[in-house]
Write a protein that holds these residues in place. Sequence first.
Motif: not given
Length: 463
Positions: A312-313, A351-354, A359-360
């Motif tokens: 997922r990550s 943007a990736c962090a949020f 997703e988590i």
Amino acid sequence: MSDVANRIIGFVSSALQALRSLWSPGRPQDRLKASIRQAELEGLQFAFYARLTAIIIVSIWLIWLVPWPRDLYYGAYAFGFFILGYLPYRLRHHPHGEAIKLGFIVLDVALVSAAILLPPPASLGNEWPIQTRLRGQEFLYVLLLLAEAALTYSPRRVLWTGVSILVIWSIGVFSIYSQPDTLRFNDAAAEGALTSAAVLDLSFKPAFVGLTAWYTQLVATSLFTLLITLAVWRSRRALLNQVEAEVVRADLSRYVSPDVAEALARRGGTAFGEPATRTVAVLFADIVGFTRLTEPLSPERTFALLRSFQERSSAIVFKHGGTLDKYLGDGFMATFGSVGLQRDAPARALACAFDLQQEIGRWSRKRSGRGADPLRVSVGIHCGPVTVGNLGGRERVEFTVVGDVVNVASRLEEITRAVGGSIIASEDCIRAAADPEWLTRFQSSREIQLRGRQKNILVHIAA
């Protein structure tokens, strides 16, 4: 003169080696063979539609050129030619599809040769001697079969088509040449020496057949076959190299980040990873309380949990054009702008962090629905100048980034537990993102002191 001869011999030798390789083509990987097979099937489909187009064009031409009802005679040949193309096209997925296609190539050549060499019935208004069938330029229609074979991406079919043309056309020519009423140079010369006028007069008689045109056809067909076969073989090799590069890139991307695999494949491994300094955004992420979470789990379930988290990550990182630098147990380090210049690298990292947190969150809700413990992930982001390049020894190297920015991003991820946030981004990263909208996504800001550092750093915290 000897140099020219050696060059000619060398070219012929290379050509023969290439032709031999067509019939004994090695054993590449299954995916390479499958890709080449797919290209051949697509080429066969394209060749069928090209044949259909040619049939329509030639049929219209014959309707305009040939008087009624003789055009029906040639229309029957056109329909038969369509059937001979349609059947192998429909059977292209058959286990013996290649042998079927080769057999129909022989039938194609035989049908076209018969249409050219056999005169229509006298009842259709054609009473010319059969020898006149060799006087026209219709032999060019036979050579079109070589062009069709080239469209299938198979040099073997081109070579087989050329050989079939040479054999079948020669049989047809000699069948006419052997007719009892055929006039030949040899027969006339046996009666006495021929003058130029006599040769010219003999050449214009309808029943005369000379072999000079046939010799020319043999030479031209052989050269066309050789040149087209080699051209298709080279195209096939280029396709094979391209597919092989794609396979290597796909395999490599399973072990390194896809953008690193792409850069390695594009540059062939040379000049990649030379140390360089550039501005990069670094992101660290980690599962909060992983030890407590996995304490009651078996090793198999722990492994499955880690794999699901990594799948997922990594998908989120790649979605935003990031480079997955490394997995760190239950976490990972990602960079933005390390492999290639990305002027919006800080914005990509934010943007990736949020997106990762969203997703988590979805994943945790699914886990809670089936009675499993929810997950939390902490993220730290920093941006600044680093050195990028390959680190390691001769046997193994790793493309990574080195610098204080990496240490700060790692410490920011660690301190999320103490400050009660899920995402901590440095002021430098927010400022470099050059969009005030990012500040609205953080609930608080404060100066903190990181472990191992003397100066405080201003950070922004998102719950």
